[in-house]
Design an enzyme around this catalytic site. Structure first.
Site, PDB file in Angstrom:
ATOM      1  N   MET A  55       0.972  -1.093  -0.023  1.00 27.70           N
ATOM      2  CA  MET A  55       0.040   0.030   0.061  1.00 27.70           C
ATOM      3  C   MET A  55       0.956   1.258  -0.061  1.00 27.70           C
ATOM      4  O   MET A  55       0.518   2.499   0.448  1.00 27.70           O
ATOM      5  CB  MET A  55      -1.046   0.034   1.189  1.00 27.70           C
ATOM      6  CG  MET A  55      -1.966  -1.267   1.463  1.00 27.70           C
ATOM      7  SD  MET A  55      -3.349  -1.013   2.001  1.00 27.70           S
ATOM      8  CE  MET A  55      -2.830  -0.497   3.739  1.00 27.70           C
ATOM      9  N   HIS A 107       9.194   1.154   3.407  1.00 23.73           N
ATOM     10  CA  HIS A 107      10.192   1.205   4.151  1.00 23.73           C
ATOM     11  C   HIS A 107      11.303  -0.190   3.687  1.00 23.73           C
ATOM     12  O   HIS A 107      10.661  -0.807   3.149  1.00 23.73           O
ATOM     13  CB  HIS A 107       9.909   1.162   5.529  1.00 23.73           C
ATOM     14  CG  HIS A 107       8.945   0.220   6.047  1.00 23.73           C
ATOM     15  ND1 HIS A 107       9.417  -1.248   5.769  1.00 23.73           N
ATOM     16  CD2 HIS A 107       7.679   0.164   6.356  1.00 23.73           C
ATOM     17  CE1 HIS A 107       8.141  -1.765   6.363  1.00 23.73           C
ATOM     18  NE2 HIS A 107       7.113  -1.209   6.520  1.00 23.73           N
ATOM     19  N   HIS A 128       9.703  -3.467   3.309  1.00 25.67           N
ATOM     20  CA  HIS A 128       9.174  -3.606   2.000  1.00 25.67           C
ATOM     21  C   HIS A 128      10.381  -4.195   0.977  1.00 25.67           C
ATOM     22  O   HIS A 128      10.146  -4.881   0.025  1.00 25.67           O
ATOM     23  CB  HIS A 128       8.613  -2.396   1.274  1.00 25.67           C
ATOM     24  CG  HIS A 128       7.193  -1.980   1.945  1.00 25.67           C
ATOM     25  ND1 HIS A 128       7.241  -1.173   2.992  1.00 25.67           N
ATOM     26  CD2 HIS A 128       5.814  -2.813   2.117  1.00 25.67           C
ATOM     27  CE1 HIS A 128       6.006  -1.017   3.434  1.00 25.67           C
ATOM     28  NE2 HIS A 128       5.155  -2.167   3.072  1.00 25.67           N
ATOM     29  N   GLY A 171       5.027 -10.031   3.968  1.00 21.62           N
ATOM     30  CA  GLY A 171       5.703  -9.731   5.176  1.00 21.62           C
ATOM     31  C   GLY A 171       5.096 -10.549   6.417  1.00 21.62           C
ATOM     32  O   GLY A 171       3.998 -10.724   6.388  1.00 21.62           O
ATOM     33  N   GLN A 172       6.253 -11.336   7.074  1.00 18.36           N
ATOM     34  CA  GLN A 172       5.739 -12.181   8.234  1.00 18.36           C
ATOM     35  C   GLN A 172       5.204 -11.043   9.461  1.00 18.36           C
ATOM     36  O   GLN A 172       4.609 -11.570  10.122  1.00 18.36           O
ATOM     37  CB  GLN A 172       6.921 -12.727   8.604  1.00 18.36           C
ATOM     38  CG  GLN A 172       6.611 -13.835   9.280  1.00 18.36           C
ATOM     39  CD  GLN A 172       7.946 -14.608   9.615  1.00 18.36           C
ATOM     40  OE1 GLN A 172       8.172 -15.490   8.627  1.00 18.36           O
ATOM     41  NE2 GLN A 172       8.343 -14.766  10.812  1.00 18.36           N
ATOM     42  N   ASP A 209       2.894  -9.212   9.079  1.00 18.43           N
ATOM     43  CA  ASP A 209       1.075  -9.107   9.114  1.00 18.43           C
ATOM     44  C   ASP A 209       1.048 -10.782   9.089  1.00 18.43           C
ATOM     45  O   ASP A 209       0.595 -11.322   8.005  1.00 18.43           O
ATOM     46  CB  ASP A 209       0.554  -8.539   8.020  1.00 18.43           C
ATOM     47  CG  ASP A 209       1.036  -7.060   8.021  1.00 18.43           C
ATOM     48  OD1 ASP A 209       0.341  -6.295   8.766  1.00 18.43           O
ATOM     49  OD2 ASP A 209       1.760  -6.523   7.163  1.00 18.43           O
ATOM     50  N   GLN A 213      -2.570 -12.090   8.210  1.00 17.96           N
ATOM     51  CA  GLN A 213      -3.001 -11.722   6.615  1.00 17.96           C
ATOM     52  C   GLN A 213      -1.886 -12.996   6.024  1.00 17.96           C
ATOM     53  O   GLN A 213      -2.846 -13.476   4.925  1.00 17.96           O
ATOM     54  CB  GLN A 213      -2.369 -10.213   6.597  1.00 17.96           C
ATOM     55  CG  GLN A 213      -2.000 -10.165   4.955  1.00 17.96           C
ATOM     56  CD  GLN A 213      -1.584  -8.797   4.643  1.00 17.96           C
ATOM     57  OE1 GLN A 213      -2.462  -7.858   4.700  1.00 17.96           O
ATOM     58  NE2 GLN A 213      -0.484  -8.489   4.379  1.00 17.96           N
TER      59      GLN A 213
HETATM   60  O1  PAF Z   1      -0.092  -5.654   3.681  1.00 16.71           O
HETATM   61  C1  PAF Z   1      -0.435  -4.861   3.102  1.00 16.71           C
HETATM   62  O2  PAF Z   1       0.246  -3.721   2.823  1.00 16.71           O
HETATM   63  C2  PAF Z   1      -1.953  -4.945   2.390  1.00 16.71           C
HETATM   64  O3  PAF Z   1      -2.731  -5.674   3.114  1.00 16.71           O
HETATM   65  C3  PAF Z   1      -1.934  -5.553   1.061  1.00 16.71           C
HETATM   66  C4  PAF Z   1      -1.358  -6.950   1.140  1.00 16.71           C
HETATM   67  C5  PAF Z   1      -0.952  -4.990   0.074  1.00 16.71           C
HETATM   68  C6  PAF Z   1      -3.221  -5.685   0.439  1.00 16.71           C
HETATM   69  O4  PAF Z   1      -3.747  -4.278   0.347  1.00 16.71           O
END
Ligand code: PAF
Length: 285
Positions: A30, A34, A37, A149-150, A152, A155
Protein backbone atom coordinates in the site's frame (compact mmCIF):
# COMPACT_ATOMS: atom_id res chain seq x y z
CA UNK A 1 11.27 0.58 -14.21
CA UNK A 2 7.91 1.10 -15.93
CA UNK A 3 5.05 2.69 -14.00
CA UNK A 4 1.78 1.21 -15.21
CA UNK A 5 -1.66 2.34 -14.12
CA UNK A 6 -4.00 0.19 -16.18
CA UNK A 7 -4.62 -3.53 -16.26
CA UNK A 8 -4.49 -4.03 -20.02
CA UNK A 9 -1.01 -2.48 -20.35
CA UNK A 10 0.17 -4.50 -17.36
CA UNK A 11 -1.09 -7.71 -18.99
CA UNK A 12 0.59 -6.87 -22.31
CA UNK A 13 3.96 -6.24 -20.68
CA UNK A 14 3.72 -9.36 -18.51
CA UNK A 15 2.76 -11.39 -21.56
CA UNK A 16 5.94 -10.26 -23.32
CA UNK A 17 8.03 -11.31 -20.29
CA UNK A 18 6.38 -14.73 -20.33
CA UNK A 19 6.94 -15.14 -24.05
CA UNK A 20 10.65 -14.72 -23.28
CA UNK A 21 10.35 -17.54 -20.73
CA UNK A 22 10.62 -15.23 -17.72
CA UNK A 23 8.85 -15.83 -14.41
CA UNK A 24 7.07 -13.06 -12.49
CA UNK A 25 6.98 -12.23 -8.79
CA UNK A 26 4.43 -9.87 -7.25
CA UNK A 27 5.01 -7.79 -4.13
CA UNK A 28 1.67 -6.21 -3.16
CA UNK A 29 1.97 -3.04 -1.03
CA UNK A 30 0.00 0.00 0.00
CA UNK A 31 3.06 2.23 -0.43
CA UNK A 32 4.74 4.20 2.35
CA UNK A 33 7.63 1.89 1.64
CA UNK A 34 10.40 1.16 4.15
CA UNK A 35 13.35 -1.22 4.32
CA UNK A 36 11.02 -4.09 5.21
CA UNK A 37 9.22 -3.70 1.88
CA UNK A 38 12.53 -3.45 0.02
CA UNK A 39 13.56 -6.77 1.60
CA UNK A 40 10.40 -8.30 0.15
CA UNK A 41 11.40 -6.95 -3.26
CA UNK A 42 14.87 -8.44 -2.81
CA UNK A 43 13.38 -11.81 -1.88
CA UNK A 44 11.04 -11.63 -4.89
CA UNK A 45 13.99 -11.03 -7.22
CA UNK A 46 15.68 -14.18 -5.91
CA UNK A 47 12.68 -16.28 -6.99
CA UNK A 48 11.67 -14.77 -10.33
CA UNK A 49 13.25 -12.97 -13.27
CA UNK A 50 10.78 -10.09 -13.17
CA UNK A 51 9.38 -8.23 -10.17
CA UNK A 52 6.10 -6.32 -10.12
CA UNK A 53 5.32 -4.19 -7.07
CA UNK A 54 1.82 -2.86 -6.66
CA UNK A 55 1.12 0.33 -4.74
CA UNK A 56 -2.57 0.71 -3.98
CA UNK A 57 -4.09 2.02 -0.76
CA UNK A 58 -7.01 -0.36 -0.69
CA UNK A 59 -10.13 1.33 0.74
CA UNK A 60 -12.00 -1.92 1.31
CA UNK A 61 -9.66 -3.12 4.06
CA UNK A 62 -10.11 -0.01 6.22
CA UNK A 63 -13.00 0.31 8.69
CA UNK A 64 -15.09 3.51 8.70
CA UNK A 65 -13.19 4.95 11.70
CA UNK A 66 -9.75 3.88 10.44
CA UNK A 67 -6.88 5.77 8.83
CA UNK A 68 -7.65 5.39 5.09
CA UNK A 69 -7.63 9.17 4.52
CA UNK A 70 -4.43 9.69 6.53
CA UNK A 71 -2.56 6.63 5.26
CA UNK A 72 0.83 7.81 3.94
CA UNK A 73 1.00 8.21 0.15
CA UNK A 74 4.58 9.36 -0.62
CA UNK A 75 4.25 8.15 -4.19
CA UNK A 76 7.33 9.80 -5.73
CA UNK A 77 9.60 8.60 -2.92
CA UNK A 78 8.14 5.10 -3.26
CA UNK A 79 8.70 5.14 -7.01
CA UNK A 80 12.36 6.17 -6.62
CA UNK A 81 12.93 3.49 -3.99
CA UNK A 82 11.41 0.76 -6.13
CA UNK A 83 13.36 1.84 -9.17
CA UNK A 84 16.63 1.77 -7.20
CA UNK A 85 15.58 -1.61 -5.76
CA UNK A 86 15.51 -3.17 -9.22
CA UNK A 87 11.72 -3.52 -9.62
CA UNK A 88 10.65 -3.98 -13.26
CA UNK A 89 7.07 -2.74 -12.98
CA UNK A 90 5.38 -0.46 -10.51
CA UNK A 91 1.66 -1.14 -10.84
CA UNK A 92 -0.25 1.82 -9.40
CA UNK A 93 -3.88 1.60 -10.46
CA UNK A 94 -6.64 3.97 -9.41
CA UNK A 95 -9.78 2.82 -7.61
CA UNK A 96 -11.92 2.63 -10.77
CA UNK A 97 -9.40 0.34 -12.41
CA UNK A 98 -9.47 -2.08 -9.48
CA UNK A 99 -13.14 -1.80 -8.54
CA UNK A 100 -14.95 -1.13 -11.85
CA UNK A 101 -18.39 -1.59 -10.24
CA UNK A 102 -17.50 0.47 -7.17
CA UNK A 103 -16.08 -0.76 -3.88
CA UNK A 104 -19.55 -0.99 -2.30
CA UNK A 105 -20.69 -3.53 -4.89
CA UNK A 106 -17.46 -5.45 -5.25
CA UNK A 107 -17.32 -9.23 -5.44
CA UNK A 108 -15.86 -10.26 -2.11
CA UNK A 109 -13.44 -13.09 -1.51
CA UNK A 110 -13.67 -14.21 2.08
CA UNK A 111 -11.72 -16.80 4.03
CA UNK A 112 -14.05 -17.87 6.84
CA UNK A 113 -12.84 -18.64 10.34
CA UNK A 114 -9.33 -17.27 10.06
CA UNK A 115 -10.62 -13.81 9.08
CA UNK A 116 -12.76 -13.24 12.16
CA UNK A 117 -10.32 -14.15 14.95
CA UNK A 118 -7.50 -12.05 16.49
CA UNK A 119 -7.20 -8.85 14.39
CA UNK A 120 -10.42 -9.83 12.58
CA UNK A 121 -12.34 -9.49 15.83
CA UNK A 122 -11.19 -5.90 16.24
CA UNK A 123 -11.27 -4.97 12.54
CA UNK A 124 -14.46 -6.54 11.18
CA UNK A 125 -14.33 -6.91 7.40
CA UNK A 126 -10.63 -6.03 7.23
CA UNK A 127 -9.41 -9.40 5.98
CA UNK A 128 -12.27 -9.68 3.48
CA UNK A 129 -10.94 -6.42 2.03
CA UNK A 130 -7.41 -7.86 1.98
CA UNK A 131 -8.36 -11.13 0.28
CA UNK A 132 -10.60 -9.29 -2.17
CA UNK A 133 -7.80 -6.96 -3.30
CA UNK A 134 -5.08 -9.61 -3.26
CA UNK A 135 -7.31 -11.84 -5.37
CA UNK A 136 -7.72 -9.06 -7.93
CA UNK A 137 -3.98 -8.39 -7.95
CA UNK A 138 -3.34 -12.10 -8.49
CA UNK A 139 -5.90 -12.16 -11.33
CA UNK A 140 -4.38 -9.22 -13.17
CA UNK A 141 -0.74 -10.23 -12.60
CA UNK A 142 -0.97 -14.04 -12.57
CA UNK A 143 2.37 -14.19 -10.73
CA UNK A 144 4.43 -17.33 -10.26
CA UNK A 145 5.44 -16.09 -6.82
CA UNK A 146 3.98 -13.51 -4.43
CA UNK A 147 5.77 -12.12 -1.38
CA UNK A 148 4.18 -10.91 1.86
CA UNK A 149 5.72 -9.74 5.12
CA UNK A 150 5.70 -12.00 8.15
CA UNK A 151 4.96 -8.90 10.22
CA UNK A 152 1.31 -9.26 9.11
CA UNK A 153 1.29 -12.87 10.18
CA UNK A 154 -2.47 -13.40 10.22
CA UNK A 155 -2.77 -11.83 6.76
CA UNK A 156 -0.10 -14.21 5.51
CA UNK A 157 -1.91 -17.25 7.00
CA UNK A 158 -5.19 -16.13 5.40
CA UNK A 159 -3.60 -15.60 1.98
CA UNK A 160 -1.92 -18.99 2.15
CA UNK A 161 -5.30 -20.55 2.95
CA UNK A 162 -7.02 -18.68 0.11
CA UNK A 163 -4.37 -19.78 -2.39
CA UNK A 164 -4.60 -23.41 -1.26
CA UNK A 165 -8.39 -23.44 -1.14
CA UNK A 166 -8.85 -21.81 -4.56
CA UNK A 167 -6.07 -23.92 -6.15
CA UNK A 168 -4.16 -20.86 -7.27
CA UNK A 169 -0.84 -21.82 -8.89
CA UNK A 170 1.11 -19.21 -6.93
CA UNK A 171 3.99 -19.80 -4.54
CA UNK A 172 3.57 -17.63 -1.44
CA UNK A 173 6.79 -16.49 0.21
CA UNK A 174 7.11 -14.82 3.61
CA UNK A 175 9.68 -12.06 4.10
CA UNK A 176 11.07 -11.79 7.63
CA UNK A 177 10.10 -8.82 9.78
CA UNK A 178 12.59 -5.98 9.63
CA UNK A 179 13.22 -4.28 12.98
CA UNK A 180 14.82 -1.14 14.31
CA UNK A 181 17.69 -1.70 16.77
CA UNK A 182 15.14 -1.18 19.56
CA UNK A 183 13.18 -4.20 18.32
CA UNK A 184 10.31 -2.12 16.94
CA UNK A 185 9.01 -3.76 13.75
CA UNK A 186 9.10 -1.42 10.75
CA UNK A 187 5.63 -0.35 9.69
CA UNK A 188 4.24 2.43 7.52
CA UNK A 189 2.11 3.37 10.54
CA UNK A 190 5.13 3.99 12.83
CA UNK A 191 5.21 7.52 11.42
CA UNK A 192 2.02 8.26 13.40
CA UNK A 193 3.92 7.71 16.70
CA UNK A 194 4.95 10.74 18.77
CA UNK A 195 8.55 10.87 20.06
CA UNK A 196 7.45 9.63 23.47
CA UNK A 197 5.38 6.80 22.01
CA UNK A 198 8.29 5.76 19.82
CA UNK A 199 10.36 5.17 22.98
CA UNK A 200 7.62 2.90 24.41
CA UNK A 201 6.70 1.09 21.18
CA UNK A 202 9.54 -1.52 21.32
CA UNK A 203 7.89 -2.90 24.49
CA UNK A 204 5.34 -4.65 22.28
CA UNK A 205 8.01 -6.88 20.74
CA UNK A 206 9.74 -7.29 24.12
CA UNK A 207 6.47 -8.53 25.66
CA UNK A 208 5.75 -10.89 22.77
CA UNK A 209 9.25 -12.32 23.27
CA UNK A 210 8.67 -12.63 27.05
CA UNK A 211 5.54 -14.66 26.29
CA UNK A 212 7.51 -16.93 23.94
CA UNK A 213 10.30 -17.37 26.51
CA UNK A 214 7.89 -18.30 29.29
CA UNK A 215 5.60 -20.52 27.20
CA UNK A 216 4.27 -23.07 29.68
CA UNK A 217 2.36 -25.34 27.29
CA UNK A 218 -1.39 -25.24 26.68
CA UNK A 219 -4.29 -24.79 29.08
CA UNK A 220 -4.83 -22.56 32.09
CA UNK A 221 -1.14 -21.77 32.58
CA UNK A 222 -1.04 -20.38 29.04
CA UNK A 223 -4.15 -18.25 29.57
CA UNK A 224 -2.54 -16.87 32.76
CA UNK A 225 0.70 -16.09 30.93
CA UNK A 226 -1.18 -14.31 28.12
CA UNK A 227 -3.08 -12.30 30.72
CA UNK A 228 0.09 -11.31 32.58
CA UNK A 229 1.68 -10.18 29.28
CA UNK A 230 -1.41 -8.08 28.52
CA UNK A 231 -1.09 -6.50 31.96
CA UNK A 232 2.59 -5.82 31.28
CA UNK A 233 1.55 -3.91 28.14
CA UNK A 234 -1.05 -1.92 30.05
CA UNK A 235 1.54 -0.93 32.67
CA UNK A 236 3.81 0.47 29.95
CA UNK A 237 0.97 2.56 28.50
CA UNK A 238 -0.50 0.40 25.71
CA UNK A 239 -4.17 -0.36 25.22
CA UNK A 240 -3.84 -4.01 24.21
CA UNK A 241 -6.43 -5.67 21.98
CA UNK A 242 -5.04 -9.18 22.34
CA UNK A 243 -1.87 -11.15 22.97
CA UNK A 244 -2.22 -14.84 22.25
CA UNK A 245 -0.21 -17.93 21.43
CA UNK A 246 -1.55 -19.89 18.47
CA UNK A 247 -0.57 -22.78 16.22
CA UNK A 248 1.64 -21.27 13.53
CA UNK A 249 -0.11 -23.07 10.65
CA UNK A 250 -3.82 -22.53 11.16
CA UNK A 251 -3.88 -20.10 14.10
CA UNK A 252 -5.86 -22.53 16.23
CA UNK A 253 -5.51 -22.57 20.02
CA UNK A 254 -2.52 -24.79 20.87
CA UNK A 255 -2.84 -28.07 22.72
CA UNK A 256 -0.24 -30.23 24.45
CA UNK A 257 0.94 -31.69 21.10
CA UNK A 258 1.49 -28.30 19.42
CA UNK A 259 5.07 -27.78 18.24
CA UNK A 260 5.06 -24.84 15.78
CA UNK A 261 3.73 -21.78 17.51
CA UNK A 262 3.38 -18.05 17.11
CA UNK A 263 2.74 -15.31 19.67
CA UNK A 264 0.60 -12.60 18.11
CA UNK A 265 -0.31 -9.25 19.62
CA UNK A 266 -2.10 -6.04 18.71
CA UNK A 267 -2.14 -2.97 20.90
CA UNK A 268 -2.79 0.72 20.60
CA UNK A 269 -0.30 3.32 21.67
CA UNK A 270 -2.11 6.64 21.62
CA UNK A 271 -3.81 6.80 18.23
CA UNK A 272 -1.55 4.22 16.62
CA UNK A 273 -2.42 0.56 16.31
CA UNK A 274 0.67 -1.68 16.37
CA UNK A 275 0.87 -5.42 15.70
CA UNK A 276 3.73 -7.84 16.15
CA UNK A 277 4.43 -11.55 16.37
CA UNK A 278 7.17 -14.07 16.94
CA UNK A 279 7.37 -17.66 15.72
CA UNK A 280 8.84 -20.40 17.87
CA UNK A 281 9.14 -24.16 18.23
CA UNK A 282 8.70 -26.35 21.27
CA UNK A 283 10.17 -29.83 21.60
CA UNK A 284 8.07 -32.80 22.63
CA UNK A 285 8.96 -34.14 26.09
O1 PAF B 1 0.01 -5.75 3.68
C1 PAF B 1 -0.42 -4.82 2.99
O2 PAF B 1 0.23 -3.80 2.77
C2 PAF B 1 -1.83 -4.93 2.41
O3 PAF B 1 -2.70 -5.55 3.29
C3 PAF B 1 -1.86 -5.61 1.02
C4 PAF B 1 -1.41 -7.07 1.12
C5 PAF B 1 -0.95 -4.86 0.06
C6 PAF B 1 -3.28 -5.60 0.46
O4 PAF B 1 -3.74 -4.29 0.30
Amino acid sequence: MKTIRDISTLREVLQSFRQDGETVALVPTMGGLHRGHMNLVQLASEYAERVVTSVFVNPTQFGPQEDFADYPRPFDTDRRRLSRGGVDILFAPNHEEIYPFGADDMTTVSVPGLSTILCGEYRPGHFDGVTSIVNRLFNVTAPDVAVFGQKDYQQLAIIRRMVADLHMPIKILAGPTYREKSGLALSSRNRYLTDDERKLAPELYATVCDCRDQYPGSGKALVDLEQSCIEQLVRVGFKPEYLQVREAGDLSVPDKDSRHLVVLAAARLGETRLIDNVLFEVNGS
